[in-house]
Scaffold this motif. Structure first.
Motif, PDB file in Angstrom:
ATOM      1  N   THR A 110      -9.246  26.685  -3.561  1.00 56.53           N
ATOM      2  CA  THR A 110     -10.290  25.642  -4.209  1.00 56.53           C
ATOM      3  C   THR A 110      -9.596  25.058  -5.545  1.00 56.53           C
ATOM      4  O   THR A 110      -9.706  23.735  -5.747  1.00 56.53           O
ATOM      5  N   MET A 111      -8.920  25.699  -6.315  1.00 55.21           N
ATOM      6  CA  MET A 111      -8.253  25.416  -7.453  1.00 55.21           C
ATOM      7  C   MET A 111      -7.342  24.349  -7.079  1.00 55.21           C
ATOM      8  O   MET A 111      -7.006  23.449  -7.750  1.00 55.21           O
ATOM      9  N   LYS A 112      -6.542  24.809  -6.143  1.00 59.48           N
ATOM     10  CA  LYS A 112      -5.375  23.784  -5.777  1.00 59.48           C
ATOM     11  C   LYS A 112      -5.925  22.551  -5.308  1.00 59.48           C
ATOM     12  O   LYS A 112      -5.303  21.531  -5.509  1.00 59.48           O
ATOM     13  N   ASP A 113      -6.820  22.572  -4.549  1.00 59.83           N
ATOM     14  CA  ASP A 113      -7.597  21.378  -4.034  1.00 59.83           C
ATOM     15  C   ASP A 113      -7.962  20.585  -5.278  1.00 59.83           C
ATOM     16  O   ASP A 113      -7.763  19.265  -5.394  1.00 59.83           O
ATOM     17  N   LEU A 114      -8.684  20.944  -6.189  1.00 54.03           N
ATOM     18  CA  LEU A 114      -9.105  20.411  -7.506  1.00 54.03           C
ATOM     19  C   LEU A 114      -7.692  19.768  -8.172  1.00 54.03           C
ATOM     20  O   LEU A 114      -7.950  18.745  -8.702  1.00 54.03           O
TER      21      LEU A 114
ATOM     22  N   ALA B  17     -19.265  24.101 -13.424  1.00 50.19           N
ATOM     23  CA  ALA B  17     -18.779  23.723 -14.303  1.00 50.19           C
ATOM     24  C   ALA B  17     -18.527  22.125 -13.901  1.00 50.19           C
ATOM     25  O   ALA B  17     -18.500  21.234 -14.771  1.00 50.19           O
ATOM     26  N   LEU B  18     -18.246  21.904 -12.812  1.00 53.61           N
ATOM     27  CA  LEU B  18     -17.567  20.421 -12.382  1.00 53.61           C
ATOM     28  C   LEU B  18     -18.761  19.419 -12.517  1.00 53.61           C
ATOM     29  O   LEU B  18     -18.709  18.266 -12.595  1.00 53.61           O
ATOM     30  N   SER B  19     -20.028  20.105 -12.304  1.00 56.05           N
ATOM     31  CA  SER B  19     -21.349  19.275 -12.195  1.00 56.05           C
ATOM     32  C   SER B  19     -21.629  18.862 -13.628  1.00 56.05           C
ATOM     33  O   SER B  19     -22.188  17.881 -13.643  1.00 56.05           O
ATOM     34  N   MET B  20     -20.836  19.388 -14.752  1.00 59.36           N
ATOM     35  CA  MET B  20     -21.213  18.643 -15.963  1.00 59.36           C
ATOM     36  C   MET B  20     -20.002  17.469 -16.083  1.00 59.36           C
ATOM     37  O   MET B  20     -20.028  17.281 -17.382  1.00 59.36           O
ATOM     38  N   ASN B  21     -19.373  17.261 -15.115  1.00 59.64           N
ATOM     39  CA  ASN B  21     -18.143  16.364 -15.414  1.00 59.64           C
ATOM     40  C   ASN B  21     -17.370  16.255 -16.493  1.00 59.64           C
ATOM     41  O   ASN B  21     -17.166  15.423 -17.291  1.00 59.64           O
ATOM     42  N   PRO B  22     -16.742  17.647 -16.523  1.00 63.02           N
ATOM     43  CA  PRO B  22     -16.048  17.743 -17.971  1.00 63.02           C
ATOM     44  C   PRO B  22     -14.534  17.146 -17.749  1.00 63.02           C
ATOM     45  O   PRO B  22     -14.141  16.587 -16.678  1.00 63.02           O
ATOM     46  N   ASP B  23     -13.967  16.725 -18.880  1.00 61.28           N
ATOM     47  CA  ASP B  23     -12.801  16.044 -19.197  1.00 61.28           C
ATOM     48  C   ASP B  23     -11.538  16.981 -18.631  1.00 61.28           C
ATOM     49  O   ASP B  23     -10.453  16.789 -18.300  1.00 61.28           O
ATOM     50  N   VAL B  24     -11.802  18.488 -19.138  1.00 56.89           N
ATOM     51  CA  VAL B  24     -10.746  19.378 -18.930  1.00 56.89           C
ATOM     52  C   VAL B  24     -11.387  20.735 -18.483  1.00 56.89           C
ATOM     53  O   VAL B  24     -12.423  21.051 -18.904  1.00 56.89           O
ATOM     54  N   MET B  25     -10.887  21.382 -17.515  1.00 54.97           N
ATOM     55  CA  MET B  25     -11.435  22.461 -16.875  1.00 54.97           C
ATOM     56  C   MET B  25     -10.420  23.814 -17.616  1.00 54.97           C
ATOM     57  O   MET B  25      -9.393  23.486 -17.342  1.00 54.97           O
ATOM     58  N   LEU B  26     -11.429  24.706 -18.098  1.00 55.21           N
ATOM     59  CA  LEU B  26     -10.633  25.984 -18.451  1.00 55.21           C
ATOM     60  C   LEU B  26     -10.815  27.286 -17.641  1.00 55.21           C
ATOM     61  O   LEU B  26     -12.025  27.329 -17.511  1.00 55.21           O
ATOM     62  N   PHE B  27      -9.937  27.690 -17.113  1.00 55.02           N
ATOM     63  CA  PHE B  27     -10.043  28.738 -16.235  1.00 55.02           C
ATOM     64  C   PHE B  27      -9.535  30.156 -16.807  1.00 55.02           C
ATOM     65  O   PHE B  27      -8.264  30.079 -17.234  1.00 55.02           O
ATOM     66  N   ASP B  28     -10.263  31.248 -17.236  1.00 57.49           N
ATOM     67  CA  ASP B  28      -9.799  32.671 -17.834  1.00 57.49           C
ATOM     68  C   ASP B  28      -9.521  33.520 -16.836  1.00 57.49           C
ATOM     69  O   ASP B  28     -10.602  34.382 -16.338  1.00 57.49           O
ATOM     70  N   GLU B  29      -8.262  33.705 -16.138  1.00 53.83           N
ATOM     71  CA  GLU B  29      -8.234  34.848 -15.003  1.00 53.83           C
ATOM     72  C   GLU B  29      -9.373  34.833 -13.990  1.00 53.83           C
ATOM     73  O   GLU B  29     -10.068  35.682 -13.735  1.00 53.83           O
ATOM     74  N   PRO B  30      -9.517  33.556 -13.347  1.00 52.59           N
ATOM     75  CA  PRO B  30     -10.811  33.217 -12.180  1.00 52.59           C
ATOM     76  C   PRO B  30     -10.464  34.248 -11.256  1.00 52.59           C
ATOM     77  O   PRO B  30     -11.418  34.417 -10.381  1.00 52.59           O
ATOM     78  N   THR B  31      -9.438  34.839 -10.950  1.00 51.12           N
ATOM     79  CA  THR B  31      -9.335  35.489  -9.516  1.00 51.12           C
ATOM     80  C   THR B  31      -9.065  37.394  -9.938  1.00 51.12           C
ATOM     81  O   THR B  31      -9.194  37.935  -9.041  1.00 51.12           O
ATOM     82  N   SER B  32      -9.172  37.451 -11.399  1.00 50.40           N
ATOM     83  CA  SER B  32      -8.917  38.991 -11.602  1.00 50.40           C
ATOM     84  C   SER B  32      -9.855  40.072 -11.176  1.00 50.40           C
ATOM     85  O   SER B  32      -9.626  41.156 -10.898  1.00 50.40           O
ATOM     86  N   ALA B  33     -11.102  39.571 -10.966  1.00 51.33           N
ATOM     87  CA  ALA B  33     -12.201  40.283 -10.838  1.00 51.33           C
ATOM     88  C   ALA B  33     -12.599  40.282  -9.130  1.00 51.33           C
ATOM     89  O   ALA B  33     -13.457  41.056  -8.947  1.00 51.33           O
ATOM     90  N   LEU B  34     -11.763  39.831  -8.370  1.00 51.77           N
ATOM     91  CA  LEU B  34     -12.171  39.595  -7.044  1.00 51.77           C
ATOM     92  C   LEU B  34     -11.513  40.557  -6.094  1.00 51.77           C
ATOM     93  O   LEU B  34     -10.478  40.876  -6.421  1.00 51.77           O
ATOM     94  N   ASP B  35     -12.214  40.838  -4.926  1.00 56.09           N
ATOM     95  CA  ASP B  35     -11.739  41.665  -3.977  1.00 56.09           C
ATOM     96  C   ASP B  35     -10.250  40.789  -3.674  1.00 56.09           C
ATOM     97  O   ASP B  35     -10.378  39.621  -3.292  1.00 56.09           O
ATOM     98  N   PRO B  36      -9.385  41.499  -3.134  1.00 56.66           N
ATOM     99  CA  PRO B  36      -8.062  40.906  -2.645  1.00 56.66           C
ATOM    100  C   PRO B  36      -8.380  39.927  -1.538  1.00 56.66           C
ATOM    101  O   PRO B  36      -7.635  38.784  -1.626  1.00 56.66           O
ATOM    102  N   GLU B  37      -9.201  40.217  -0.722  1.00 58.75           N
ATOM    103  CA  GLU B  37      -9.490  39.244   0.504  1.00 58.75           C
ATOM    104  C   GLU B  37     -10.150  37.995  -0.002  1.00 58.75           C
ATOM    105  O   GLU B  37     -10.185  37.131   0.909  1.00 58.75           O
ATOM    106  N   THR B  38     -10.718  37.859  -1.017  1.00 55.62           N
ATOM    107  CA  THR B  38     -11.542  36.580  -1.440  1.00 55.62           C
ATOM    108  C   THR B  38     -10.793  35.904  -2.639  1.00 55.62           C
ATOM    109  O   THR B  38     -11.018  34.670  -2.852  1.00 55.62           O
ATOM    110  N   VAL B  39      -9.389  36.236  -3.053  1.00 48.78           N
ATOM    111  CA  VAL B  39      -8.537  35.831  -4.034  1.00 48.78           C
ATOM    112  C   VAL B  39      -8.286  34.431  -3.423  1.00 48.78           C
ATOM    113  O   VAL B  39      -8.119  33.352  -4.264  1.00 48.78           O
ATOM    114  N   GLY B  40      -7.680  34.375  -2.025  1.00 47.38           N
ATOM    115  CA  GLY B  40      -7.083  33.144  -1.676  1.00 47.38           C
ATOM    116  C   GLY B  40      -8.192  31.777  -1.577  1.00 47.38           C
ATOM    117  O   GLY B  40      -7.505  30.767  -1.886  1.00 47.38           O
TER     118      GLY B  40
END
Ligand code: ADP
Ligand code: MG
Length: 243
Positions: A181-185, A153-176
């Motif tokens: 990454t999102m906090k860094d962004l 998504a970032l590679s398209m140089n968007p003005d706004v990034m929309l995230f819809d529950e990006p961690t809801s489908a993840l195993d607990p150990e990969t949520v962090g």
């Protein structure tokens, strides 16, 4: 703060079911806006109306002051300005990591493949996955797949990034790793709208929080206002259920 997107009297119905009722808000340049609320309250529909994956029933969406719902508006350009990250990644499983991040640039933005590759590698580096450029999605963990989706998504140089529950489908150990990454962004000044159930994360990174209930914005404010001093009974009830 300058406004990128202004939403006026936005309504969306599916048949008789009015899912968004007169939504009024803005997305400001450089802010992190999180949207919280119970399942079924209309959070995904709001994001999907903003990027026009759903057609609003009525109302206005102003992008840099122009109503994108008016006849003749250049929707394809508007759509490229909004990056979207889904709960379910939506990667192209037949393409490798690098190709996932270049294909949209080449086909939609008409970038030269070498330039697309350079930009993709910069973004894969940002999410810590440059060395996985030749891997196929099936070889990655859920957290890694989601970071590829973010780099794509970032590679398209968007003005706004929309995230819809990006961690809801993840195993607990990969949520962090995805939240990190999102906090860094967020710290790079990227404009982000995030639907999430991760309340600690929302409290930590948001400039503003929207609490949705039954298709309306029930309460909106700084993280401290919503999480520490909520005014509305329904906000208090929601938080007491999940915290
Ligand atoms: P949330 O993301 O907050 O869980 P949604 O925006 O997904 O909520 O859904 C809000 C309401 O809209 C729900 O009642 C849901 O069933 C309904 N809805 C969402 N998408 C559709 C659709 N494509 N067709 C019919 N109803 C839908
Ligand atoms: Mg949803």
């Amino acid at each position: 703060m300058s406004t990128i997107i202004e939403i006026n009297h936005l309504k969306k119905s599916f048949g008789d079911n009015e899912v968004l009722k007169d939504i009024q808000t803005t997305v400001n340049k450089g802010e992190v806006l999180t949207i919280i609320g119970s399942s079924g309250s209309g959070k995904s529909t709001l994001l999907r109306c903003i990027n026009l994956l759903e057609k609003p029933t009525s109302g206005e969406i102003l992008y840099n002051g122009e109503n994108v719902l008016q006849k003749g508006y250049n929707l394809s350009t508007y759509r490229t300005k909004l990056g979207m990250v889904f709960q379910s990644f939506n990667l192209f499983n037949n393409l490798n990591v690098l190709e996932n991040c270049t294909t949209g640039q080449i086909t939609v933005l008409k970038r030269h493949p070498e330039e697309a590759k350079k930009i993709a590698l910069e973004n894969l580096d940002k999410v810590g996955l440059k060395e996985f450029q030749s891997a196929k999605p099936s070889q990655l963990s859920g957290g890694q797949k989601q970071r590829v989706a973010i780099a794509r998504a970032l590679s398209m140089n968007p003005d706004v990034m929309l995230f819809d529950e990006p961690t809801s489908a993840l195993d607990p150990e990969t949520v962090g790793e995805v939240l990190k990454t999102m906090k860094d962004l967020a710290q790079t000044g990227l404009t982000m709208v995030i639907v999430t159930h991760e309340m600690d994360f929302a409290r930590d990174v948001s400039d503003r929080v929207i609490f949705m209930d039954k298709g309306v914005i029930a309460e909106e404010g700084a993280p401290e206002d919503i999480f520490v001093h909520p005014k509305e009974e329904r906000t208090k009830a929601f938080l007491s259920r999940i915290l």
